[in-house]
Design an enzyme around this catalytic site. Structure first.
Site, short mmCIF file in Angstrom:
data_model
loop_
_atom_site.label_atom_id
_atom_site.label_comp_id
_atom_site.label_asym_id
_atom_site.label_seq_id
_atom_site.Cartn_x
_atom_site.Cartn_y
_atom_site.Cartn_z
N TYR A 1 -3.02 -1.30 10.30
CA TYR A 1 -2.39 -1.25 8.57
C TYR A 1 -1.76 -0.86 8.26
CZ TYR A 1 -4.13 -1.52 3.87
OH TYR A 1 -4.26 -1.24 2.51
N SER B 1 0.81 -0.78 0.15
CA SER B 1 0.41 -0.11 0.05
C SER B 1 1.00 1.22 0.11
CB SER B 1 -0.99 0.00 1.26
OG SER B 1 -2.25 1.63 1.23
P1 NAD Z 1 -11.75 -5.54 -0.70
O1 NAD Z 1 -12.27 -4.84 0.30
O2 NAD Z 1 -12.75 -5.44 -2.14
O3 NAD Z 1 -11.44 -6.99 -0.65
C1 NAD Z 1 -10.68 -7.33 0.31
C2 NAD Z 1 -10.59 -9.33 0.32
O4 NAD Z 1 -10.36 -9.68 1.14
C3 NAD Z 1 -11.89 -8.76 0.32
O5 NAD Z 1 -13.07 -9.50 -0.14
C4 NAD Z 1 -11.77 -9.59 1.90
O6 NAD Z 1 -12.95 -10.43 2.35
C5 NAD Z 1 -10.47 -10.97 1.53
N1 NAD Z 1 -10.04 -11.02 3.29
C6 NAD Z 1 -9.54 -9.80 3.92
N2 NAD Z 1 -9.09 -10.63 4.75
C7 NAD Z 1 -8.73 -12.13 5.01
C8 NAD Z 1 -8.45 -12.96 4.45
N3 NAD Z 1 -8.08 -12.99 5.98
N4 NAD Z 1 -8.08 -14.01 4.16
C9 NAD Z 1 -9.23 -14.47 3.09
N5 NAD Z 1 -9.59 -13.24 2.46
C10 NAD Z 1 -9.15 -12.58 3.37
O7 NAD Z 1 -10.36 -4.15 -0.91
P2 NAD Z 1 -9.52 -4.13 -1.52
O8 NAD Z 1 -9.15 -2.71 -1.92
O9 NAD Z 1 -9.75 -5.10 -3.15
O10 NAD Z 1 -8.03 -4.62 -1.22
C11 NAD Z 1 -7.16 -5.55 -1.72
C12 NAD Z 1 -6.22 -5.71 -1.59
O11 NAD Z 1 -5.34 -3.46 -1.88
C13 NAD Z 1 -5.80 -5.51 0.29
O12 NAD Z 1 -4.35 -6.04 0.99
C14 NAD Z 1 -5.64 -4.28 0.27
O13 NAD Z 1 -5.69 -3.55 2.16
C15 NAD Z 1 -5.05 -3.56 -0.70
N6 NAD Z 1 -4.73 -1.98 -0.39
C16 NAD Z 1 -6.27 -1.49 -0.83
C17 NAD Z 1 -6.59 -0.03 -1.22
C18 NAD Z 1 -7.52 0.94 -1.60
O14 NAD Z 1 -8.08 2.14 -1.69
N7 NAD Z 1 -8.83 0.15 -1.84
C19 NAD Z 1 -5.48 1.33 -1.14
C20 NAD Z 1 -3.84 -0.19 -1.07
C21 NAD Z 1 -3.66 -0.65 -0.90
#
Ligand code: NAD
Length: 279
Positions: free
Chosen positions: A168, A155
């Protein structure tokens, strides 16, 4: 030109929705068979709804509609044995795992002075231990076959801090240290390990009432329009959030057969915020 993944198998964690689903569909469209998992369960420590089993089923349906095979499993990445079992099933049904995207993660927001043990354990468990479990589970088979492309998702908070984000940020800084060290361990075996560091991505992780209210405490029911300027202030370019497909493009680049000599790197996709952090 997007790479060709014919005959390959890609495993993506947290793929019931959001960025993970986008990655899974892109690999399928380029010819890979797909293995996805998601926990499909809300957690008290996480202030917004996580994916459901119906979301995971929908990802599987969308992947299969491309003509590729898909294994979809409800599994918690923080559970080492569940991740080992997922990889064993993928290798026994599809014969191999060539690509792994350690994408599953949660956002937990709490100031350090009031963060609970549960909040800390959840964010470190899902975001850091979950990435370790994923990388560890796939690496044995990849070493035997002498080939692998592992992409972890950090991130922009993997290289900076922010208020209420100590857990985080710790997890995402940890992902970078893990990625660089794993890339050295696996370098002799034809396996690359790289991280992508997204900015604000338009998924349910950022579009939810809890985060909207934290960003605009002055409003009773803030809307996306109300929070957009706050999100935008976290980027350098004047855009509040990016689409998941922008992350997918970079994941595809790192996972390409031809990216064989790119390893141990972090690629930010964060609308220019990378310019504000060191290295
Ligand atoms: P999202 O919440 O839509 O998707 C994350 C998915 O991971 C969800 O479906 C959730 O159920 C699943 N999940 C969470 N913990 C889990 C676990 N322990 N085991 C199995 N599944 C699990 O969010 P996203 O934006 O698609 O996030 C994807 C990745 O990107 C994450 O690692 C997040 O930290 C990272 N990220 C997101 C952003 C943002 O702004 N959305 C920014 C930087 C990094």
């Amino acid at each position: 030109m997007p790479a060709d993944h014919d005959g390959q198998v890609a495993l993506i964690t947290g793929a019931a929705r959001g960025q993970g689903r986008s990655h899974a569909l892109a690999f399928a469209e380029l010819g890979a068979d797909i293995v996805v998992c998601d926990r499909c369960e809300d957690r008290p420590a996480v202030g917004y709804p996580l994916a459901t089993e119906a979301d995971l089923d929908e990802t599987v349906r969308l992947v299969r509609s491309t003509g590729r095979r898909c294994i979809g499993v409800r599994a918690d990445t923080a559970d080492r044995s569940a991740m080992n079992a997922l990889v064993e099933r993928a290798e026994s049904e599809f014969g191999r795992v060539d690509i792994a995207v350690a994408n599953a993660g949660v956002a937990v927001a709490a100031p350090i002075q009031s963060m609970t043990d549960d909040q800390w354990a959840e964010v470190i468990g899902s975001n850091l231990t979950g990435v370790f479990n994923t990388v560890a589970a796939v690496s044995g088979g990849m070493m035997q076959r002498g080939y692998g492309r592992i992409v972890t998702i950090s991130s922009m908070l993997g290289r900076a801090g922010n208020t209420s984000m100590s857990g985080y940020a710790a997890s995402k800084w940890g992902v970078i240290g893990l990625t660089k060290s794993a890339s050295l361990d696996l370098a002799p075996f034809g396996i690359t390990v790289n991280a992508v560091a997204p900015g604000n991505i338009s998924t349910p992780m950022i579009h939810n009432d809890a985060l909207y209210s934290a960003m605009r405490p002055d409003l009773d029911h803030p809307t996306a329009e109300d929070v957009a300027p706050v999100f935008q202030s976290l980027h350098a370019q004047p855009v509040p959030w990016l689409e998941a497909e922008e992350i997918t493009r970079v994941v595809l680049f790192l996972a390409a057969r031809g990216s064989s000599h790119i390893s141990g790197t972090v690629i930010p996709v964060d609308a220019g915020n990378a310019a504000r952090v060191t290295a």
